[in-house]
Design a protein around this motif. Structure first.
Motif, PDB file in Angstrom:
ATOM      1  N   ASP A   1      -5.966  -0.121   2.343  1.00  0.00           N
ATOM      2  CA  ASP A   1      -5.374  -0.983   3.358  1.00  0.00           C
ATOM      3  C   ASP A   1      -6.448  -1.903   3.947  1.00  0.00           C
ATOM      4  OD1 ASP A   1      -3.429  -1.897   5.022  1.00  0.00           O
ATOM      5  OD2 ASP A   1      -2.856   0.073   5.780  1.00  0.00           O
TER       6      ASP A   1
ATOM      7  N   SER B   1      -6.004   4.468   3.401  1.00  0.00           N
ATOM      8  CA  SER B   1      -6.439   3.600   4.502  1.00  0.00           C
ATOM      9  C   SER B   1      -7.624   2.732   4.066  1.00  0.00           C
ATOM     10  CB  SER B   1      -6.731   4.402   5.771  1.00  0.00           C
ATOM     11  OG  SER B   1      -7.947   5.078   5.630  1.00  0.00           O
TER      12      SER B   1
ATOM     13  N   ARG C   1       2.699  -1.395   4.221  1.00  0.00           N
ATOM     14  CA  ARG C   1       2.725   0.002   3.788  1.00  0.00           C
ATOM     15  C   ARG C   1       4.133   0.346   3.330  1.00  0.00           C
ATOM     16  NH1 ARG C   1      -1.330   4.313   5.183  1.00  0.00           N
ATOM     17  NH2 ARG C   1      -3.200   3.116   5.652  1.00  0.00           N
TER      18      ARG C   1
ATOM     19  N   ILE D   1       0.886  -1.168   0.000  1.00  0.00           N
ATOM     20  CA  ILE D   1       0.000   0.000   0.000  1.00  0.00           C
ATOM     21  C   ILE D   1       0.922   1.216   0.000  1.00  0.00           C
ATOM     22  CG2 ILE D   1      -1.882   1.174   1.243  1.00  0.00           C
ATOM     23  CD1 ILE D   1      -2.714  -1.665   0.750  1.00  0.00           C
TER      24      ILE D   1
END
Ligand SMILES: [Zn+2]
Length: 418
Positions: A338, A335, A350, A206
């Motif tokens: 994620d 997010s 990340r 991510i």
């Protein structure tokens, strides 16, 4: 977790490998901006897009754009994109995978419309090979393609304006290529092009930011002299100063998390085995996702160069060649992405991107996020560049979950709960 690659992932990979055969140079994959094989790629993807229910056009910079409408006529649009051009002798996945995944995501919807439209875009130019300037496709999309760029010439002497016309497009229509105001988000799927995910045994990354970079040239100016007759304590050796500095740069970067610093090019003169180097020119490339960390690093590294030079009575000068700030991606979208990966059952990591991508051009204009897929062997810009079927499946499953997250998120926004 072990995931069996499904047919849809294998189909994505087969499509990328098929597209790789459309090339300017037989036997390798070389497909520059607005060259003949790009027509074939457009035709192939256009037919896939149309079958999936999208309306397709090629804009004036040569971006292929397919629109899958939302449930309502006024639906805002999500943009999914990456690039269709390649470096010389490229692999089959850099850029292309992101476009083919975009099409596959719409195919997965099987005609079911969401509260937002999806525009899949195959950027015509990202690598900067033909006109020595990257991101032409995405720059046109955000209205930042400068008039001067249209006069740049390729190696055959054709300028960009002429290349657009030769492809059958109209440069006067460039303003119409600009992204409509109803675009609320951009997502780009791309191979990592590095070894981080593989070393972490992770399918997906991510991306939180695209790193900023400083590129400089340093000159160490000492005195050239006879290698046999000049005692060590009477030398002003530019090479020794540079060498001490190079090791200091490696030490500094290694002790600062996520900082990378590279001296990739060194030139010593006069360049003879029996002469002390009088001049050394060295490149410096420093990258980090936080501009303060990068700037602090550059100052420290320059101080180290001065110290190594001073010890030997060597003079030092430096010049900045490129100063590119970091581009943060949208924290909220990131997010959601994620969460989508976790929901789909794929632990992700990340990370930052050390390379530039179209998302860098889009992010200042529209909330943007990026998903990386592991690069086996960390290999890219190479014919052996590849991708694992289970990682493509992970990306597809995450993408479908991301659409759900996005739908719920927008519903909450509208209901005032967010
Ligand atoms: Zn790329």
């Amino acid at each position: 977790m072990t995931v069996t690659p499904t047919d849809r992932a294998l189909r994505v990979i087969a499509r990328c490998r098929d597209i790789a055969t459309y090339t300017e140079v037989p036997g390798e994959t070389t497909r520059r901006f607005l060259t003949r094989p790009m027509h074939t790629v457009h035709a192939l993807l256009r037919s896939c897009m149309e079958i999936a229910g999208m309306t397709v056009h090629v804009d004036a910079i040569g971006n292929l754009r397919g629109l899958f409408p939302g449930a309502a006529p006024e639906s805002p649009r999500l943009l999914i994109g990456s690039h269709l051009d390649t470096v010389p002798n490229a692999g089959a996945f850099d850029g292309i995978l992101g476009v083919v995944l975009g099409v596959a995501i719409v195919e997965e919807l099987r005609g079911q419309h969401l509260p937002f439209a999806i525009e899949v875009i195959g950027f015509s130019e990202e690598e900067g090979v033909r006109f020595s300037k990257p991101f032409l496709g995405s720059l046109a999309l955000v209205g930042k393609l400068e008039e001067e760029t249209l006069t740049r010439t390729d190696e055959s002497g054709l300028n960009l304006r002429q290349a657009i016309e030769a492809y059958g497009l109209d440069p006067k229509q460039l303003p119409a290529a600009v992204l409509p105001d109803d675009t609320f988000a951009y997502i780009e799927f791309h191979i990592e092009q590095g070894p981080v995910l593989e070393s972490d045994d992770a399918s997906l990354g991510i991306v939180e930011a695209l790193v900023g970079q400083t590129r400089m040239e340093l000159i160490f100016a000492g005195h050239a002299n006879h290698a046999g007759t000049t005692p060590m304590h009477l030398r002003h050796d530019a090479m020794s100063a540079a060498a001490e500095w190079i090791v200091a740069v490696e030490d500094y970067a290694s002790s600062n998390s996520d900082l990378v610093a590279t001296i990739g090019k060194v030139h010593a003169s006069p360049g003879a085995g029996n002469v002390i180097a009088g001049h050394v020119t060295a490149s410096l490339d420093v990258r980090h996702a936080n501009d303060n960390v990068r700037n602090t690093a550059v100052s420290a590294i320059l101080k180290d160069a001065k110290a190594a030079a001073d010890r030997r009575g060597v003079q030092i000068t430096s010049q900045i060649q490129l100063e590119q700030p970091a581009v943060p991606l949208d924290p909220h979208l990131t997010s959601l992405l994620d969460k989508a990966a976790a929901q789909a059952g794929f632990p992700s990591r990340r990370m930052t991107s050390g390379a530039g991508h179209d998302a860098m051009i889009l992010a200042p204009i529209v909330p943007s996020t990026m998903l990386f897929l592991r690069s086996p062997g960390g290999l890219s810009h190479h014919p052996d560049e590849t991708v694992l079927p289970q990682d493509v499946e992970a990306a597809l499953a995450t993408a479908m979950e991301f659409l759900t997250q996005l739908r719920d998120d927008r519903r909450n926004l509208k209901d005032g709960h967010a």
